[in-house]
Structures are given as structure tokens and as C-alpha cells.
Design an enzyme around this catalytic site. Structure first.
Site, PDB file in Angstrom:
ATOM      1  N   GLY A  11      40.055  52.368  40.871  1.00 52.49           N
ATOM      2  CA  GLY A  11      40.700  51.737  42.063  1.00 52.49           C
ATOM      3  C   GLY A  11      40.097  52.262  43.499  1.00 52.49           C
ATOM      4  N   ARG A  72      36.385  48.805  36.790  1.00 53.85           N
ATOM      5  CA  ARG A  72      37.043  49.366  35.527  1.00 53.85           C
ATOM      6  C   ARG A  72      36.328  48.806  34.465  1.00 53.85           C
ATOM      7  NH1 ARG A  72      41.632  51.594  37.804  1.00 53.85           N
ATOM      8  NH2 ARG A  72      42.726  50.041  39.511  1.00 53.85           N
ATOM      9  N   ASP A 103      41.888  60.034  38.290  1.00 53.38           N
ATOM     10  CA  ASP A 103      41.451  60.840  36.996  1.00 53.38           C
ATOM     11  C   ASP A 103      41.111  60.408  35.829  1.00 53.38           C
ATOM     12  OD1 ASP A 103      43.970  59.460  36.892  1.00 53.38           O
ATOM     13  OD2 ASP A 103      45.134  61.029  36.044  1.00 53.38           O
ATOM     14  N   THR A 125      41.862  58.212  45.633  1.00 59.38           N
ATOM     15  CA  THR A 125      42.882  57.331  45.069  1.00 59.38           C
ATOM     16  C   THR A 125      44.002  57.042  46.331  1.00 59.38           C
ATOM     17  OG1 THR A 125      44.686  56.854  43.786  1.00 59.38           O
ATOM     18  CG2 THR A 125      43.624  58.984  43.430  1.00 59.38           C
ATOM     19  N   ASP A 127      46.642  56.919  45.597  1.00 62.19           N
ATOM     20  CA  ASP A 127      48.228  57.315  45.091  1.00 62.19           C
ATOM     21  C   ASP A 127      48.240  58.674  45.272  1.00 62.19           C
ATOM     22  OD1 ASP A 127      48.754  54.981  44.151  1.00 62.19           O
ATOM     23  OD2 ASP A 127      48.027  55.059  42.194  1.00 62.19           O
ATOM     24  N   ASP A 129      47.256  60.933  43.425  1.00 63.46           N
ATOM     25  CA  ASP A 129      47.921  61.764  42.022  1.00 63.46           C
ATOM     26  C   ASP A 129      46.850  62.417  41.260  1.00 63.46           C
ATOM     27  OD1 ASP A 129      46.417  59.614  41.273  1.00 63.46           O
ATOM     28  OD2 ASP A 129      47.758  58.485  39.833  1.00 63.46           O
ATOM     29  N   ARG A 171      52.531  54.103  40.765  1.00 70.36           N
ATOM     30  CA  ARG A 171      52.883  53.722  39.365  1.00 70.36           C
ATOM     31  C   ARG A 171      53.621  54.982  38.816  1.00 70.36           C
ATOM     32  NH1 ARG A 171      48.307  50.664  36.480  1.00 70.36           N
ATOM     33  NH2 ARG A 171      47.404  51.886  38.465  1.00 70.36           N
TER      34      ARG A 171
HETATM   35  P1  ADP Z   1      40.874  55.684  38.254  1.00 64.68           P
HETATM   36  O1  ADP Z   1      39.682  56.488  38.327  1.00 64.68           O
HETATM   37  O2  ADP Z   1      41.111  55.250  39.633  1.00 64.68           O
HETATM   38  O3  ADP Z   1      41.929  56.603  37.675  1.00 64.68           O
HETATM   39  P2  ADP Z   1      40.776  54.135  35.760  1.00 64.68           P
HETATM   40  O4  ADP Z   1      41.794  54.949  35.083  1.00 64.68           O
HETATM   41  O5  ADP Z   1      40.801  52.795  35.640  1.00 64.68           O
HETATM   42  O6  ADP Z   1      40.712  54.570  37.493  1.00 64.68           O
HETATM   43  O7  ADP Z   1      39.313  54.664  35.281  1.00 64.68           O
HETATM   44  C1  ADP Z   1      38.211  54.202  35.760  1.00 64.68           C
HETATM   45  C2  ADP Z   1      37.100  54.063  34.698  1.00 64.68           C
HETATM   46  O8  ADP Z   1      36.870  55.303  33.912  1.00 64.68           O
HETATM   47  C3  ADP Z   1      37.503  53.319  33.431  1.00 64.68           C
HETATM   48  O9  ADP Z   1      37.252  51.795  33.758  1.00 64.68           O
HETATM   49  C4  ADP Z   1      36.473  53.829  32.482  1.00 64.68           C
HETATM   50  O10 ADP Z   1      35.062  53.221  32.739  1.00 64.68           O
HETATM   51  C5  ADP Z   1      36.453  55.250  32.761  1.00 64.68           C
HETATM   52  N1  ADP Z   1      37.244  55.930  31.889  1.00 64.68           N
HETATM   53  C6  ADP Z   1      38.738  56.189  32.252  1.00 64.68           C
HETATM   54  N2  ADP Z   1      39.184  56.700  30.977  1.00 64.68           N
HETATM   55  C7  ADP Z   1      38.157  57.169  30.306  1.00 64.68           C
HETATM   56  C8  ADP Z   1      38.112  58.155  29.105  1.00 64.68           C
HETATM   57  N3  ADP Z   1      39.162  58.565  28.603  1.00 64.68           N
HETATM   58  N4  ADP Z   1      36.765  58.149  28.662  1.00 64.68           N
HETATM   59  C9  ADP Z   1      35.767  57.710  29.310  1.00 64.68           C
HETATM   60  N5  ADP Z   1      35.610  56.914  30.583  1.00 64.68           N
HETATM   61  C10 ADP Z   1      37.159  56.535  30.881  1.00 64.68           C
END
Ligand code: ADP
Length: 319
Positions: A11, A72, A103, A125, A127, A129, A171
Site C-alpha cells: 500500500g 501487490r 510488513d 504505511t 496504518d 502497524d 484493518r
Molecule cells: P505491505 O508491504 O504494505 O504490508 P503487502 O502485505 O501487500 O503490503 O505486501 C506487499 C508485497 O510484498 C506483496 O504483494 C508481495 O509481493 C510481497 N510479499 C508479501 N508477503 C510476502 C511473503 N510472505 N514472502 C514474499 N513476499 C511477500
């Protein structure tokens, strides 16, 4: 170290641009070339990258969103996809990667570290968080956006003697709702970290009415329930009529606040220094006004802890 890369993932958050700018300019000071990767991990795998010169990051410090775009990309959980990302970086001569995101993005970075590629995470982010840091880039801007919106709603609520519910993002984390609740003087704040009790909310509204309060504003974090759902519960349980305002994606936009710009600049520069110092698998954060680095895995092993003393204060000040 001669060449590093930077990407934004997950995000988007206001202040990501200020962090990209700081990475590029701090690296320039240290004679390091910076490659900007577009569309997060997806662009990394597809090879969408370009050299960022000092001038390329000019006039972005004040802009929301991210110049490098974000994505994403669930495929990045696959080992062979990660191998491709590392191969692309090695081919381009890139020796370290700075990941700006939440995270989820840190998990991707950690996987690359486990495969031997140095990565540093910068928390961004709205959030707030990410465990291990007290603040993330974008939180302060989003907070001010919510405060502005609630102030405006308060103007109309004052004129019409209304009870308003404002639904804000969050969330799993209630920081945005909680801090906005304190700063905008909400009558009640509902966050995921505290068990929801409809009777308590009704009692607070009734108490306000009894002492002659002409209007009231309740802030609810989307992770607990929607504003509409809360309105339905209040109607069904106590016959209370409310108006609902869902702030939505406007909370992610806007020009970053001074605080977010400063934090992003500090994080960006610190991340470059960390890579140059040979650190890998570290997350940048702020603790008691000091910029620190800590193990990336800390960010997803621990639960995000909200400021429960602030929750108590919000409750006390809204009697
Ligand atoms: P944020 O970084 O804001 O928490 P996301 O959770 O959507 O957002 O994670 C962003 C991107 O990071 C995901 O679309 C994916 O490409 C990568 N990612 C998330 N989780 C994993 C994971 N367990 N292993 C590898 N890459 C991940």
C-alpha cells in the site's frame, strides 16, 4: 559498494517519495549509484528499472504517492520468482536493495536476505502497524487528513445536532482511529486492540446527551466493523439514529506533513548508511526520537502494540 536499488511495495503512503529522494541523494554523497525499480517486486522480477540521478528526485519531496509506483505481487512468495529477482539485480551490478513498504514487503525482503542478497526495510504505511518502530512514514499525514475531515464533520454536526460515525482505515491496527480520536476530540473510539462493547458505546452517547452535548462523533477503525454496521447496531439496540461518513482512500493521499518528510529523509539516509556498513536483513525505525535499525524478522514475529495509555486518555477526555 558501488550500486544499490530502491523500490516501493504494498500500500502506498505519503512520504514514500521523500524517502526515495533521501536514498538517492545520500547515496550520491557516498558516491553510490541508485537504481529505481518500478512497481515493487513485480518490476524487480520483470526488470523494470532505471538509474536515478540527483535531478530525477527533484520536486517530489512534497508529493504523495510514489514516483516508483507500487504493486501487490503475490507471486513473490515463490522461491524461483525470488531467484529471478536476485539474478536480475546481480546482472545489473546491484549489491543491495532498499525496500520501502509495510510488513508484507519486509517478508519479501527477508526471503532475499536468506538467499544471500542484502536488503534493508524502511517502514511506510498509513496504518502505523510495523512492529519495532514507533512511527511509520505516512501515518502522520493520514492522521492529519482524518483530523481535518472530522473537524469539518464537527462543524456540520454542531449546526444540526447530529451523531456522526466516522469510519477510518485500519484493518488490524487502530492507531489512526485512536490518535485521530484524541486529536479531534471524538466521543468514542473503537479500535481492534480493545474488545468492542455496544453497551459501552451506547452508555457514552447517553451520558453525553444527559450532560447537554449537542452532537457527538464516534470514530471506528474499519477492522472492527464498518460504520454502517455500527449505525445498525446503535439503531437496533438503542434506537439511536446516526449519520455515517466513510473516509476511504482519501486517507492515503495528500502532500506529506513536515513530520513525515523529516522522518522519511532520516530513514532513507540511514538505510543507505546501513547497507554501506555491510548490514543486511535490518529494518529502520524510530524509537524515542532516535533512528535505529533492528532485525527484519522482529517486524513480523511480534504483534503491533498500540498505545493503550492513549486509549485510556481518549476515554477519559471524552466524558
Ligand atoms: P505491505 O508491504 O504494505 O504490508 P503487502 O502485505 O501487500 O503490503 O505486501 C506487499 C508485497 O510484498 C506483496 O504483494 C508481495 O509481493 C510481497 N510479499 C508479501 N508477503 C510476502 C511473503 N510472505 N514472502 C514474499 N513476499 C511477500
Amino acid at each position: 559498494m558501488k550500486k544499490i536499488a530502491v523500490l516501493t511495495s504494498g500500500g502506498d503512503a505519503p512520504g514514500m517519495n521523500a524517502a526515495i529522494r533521501a536514498v538517492v541523494r545520500k547515496a550520491k554523497v557516498l558516491n553510490i549509484e541508485v537504481i529505481g525499480i518500478y512497481y515493487g517486486y513485480q518490476g524487480l522480477v520483470e526488470g523494470q528499472m532505471t538509474t536515478l540521478q540527483v535531478g530525477d528526485v527533484g520536486s517530489i519531496i512534497q508529493r504523495g504517492g510514489t514516483k516508483l509506483y507500487s504493486a501487490r505481487y503475490p507471486d513473490f512468495k515463490q522461491s524461483d520468482v525470488q531467484d529471478q529477482a536476485i539474478a536480475n539485480m546481480r546482472e545489473a551490478g546491484i549489491e543491495g536493495l532498499i525496500v520501502i513498504g509495510g510488513d508484507g514487503s519486509y517478508r519479501g525482503a527477508m526471503d532475499l536476505v536468506k538467499k544471500g542478497f542484502p536488503c534493508i526495510g524502511i517502514p511506510a504505511t498509513i496504518d502505523n502497524d510495523v512492529p519495532g518502530t514507533q512511527y511509520t512514514i505516512g501515518f502522520d499525514t493520514a492522521l492529519n487528513t482524518v483530523i481535518d475531515a472530522v473537524d469539518k464533520i464537527r462543524d456540520t454536526a454542531t449546526s444540526h445536532e447530529n451523531l456522526f460515525i466516522v469510519e477510518v482505515m485500519g484493518r488490524d491496527a487502530g492507531d489512526l482511529a485512536l490518535y485521530a480520536g484524541v486529536a479531534a476530540g471524538a466521543g468514542a473510539v473503537i479500535i481492534p486492540e480493545v474488545d468492542f462493547c455496544i453497551e459501552d458505546v451506547i452508555a457514552r452517547i447517553k451520558r453525553g446527551e444527559y450532560r447537554g452535548k449537542m452532537y457527538n462523533i464516534i470514530i471506528v477503525a474499519e477492522g472492527v466493523m464498518s460504520g454502517t454496521e455500527l449505525a445498525r447496531l446503535l439503531k437496533e439496540n438503542a434506537g439511536i439514529t446516526t449519520r455515517v461518513s466513510v473516509l476511504g482512500h482519501m486517507q492515503r493521499g495528500g502532500s506529506p506533513t513536515g513530520r513525515d518528510r523529516v522522518l522519511a529523509s532520516q530513514f532513507g539516509a540511514y538505510a543507505v548508511e546501513a547497507l554501506v556498513a555491510g548490514k543486511k536483513g535490518r529494518a529502520i525505525g524510530v524509537r524515542n526520537h532516535e533512528i535505529v535499525d533492528y532485525d527484519l524478522t522482529e517486524a513480523f514475529k511480534k504483534e503491533h502494540a498500540t498505545n493503550l495509555a492513549l486509549y485510556t486518555l481518549a476515554t477519559e477526555l471524552s466524558i
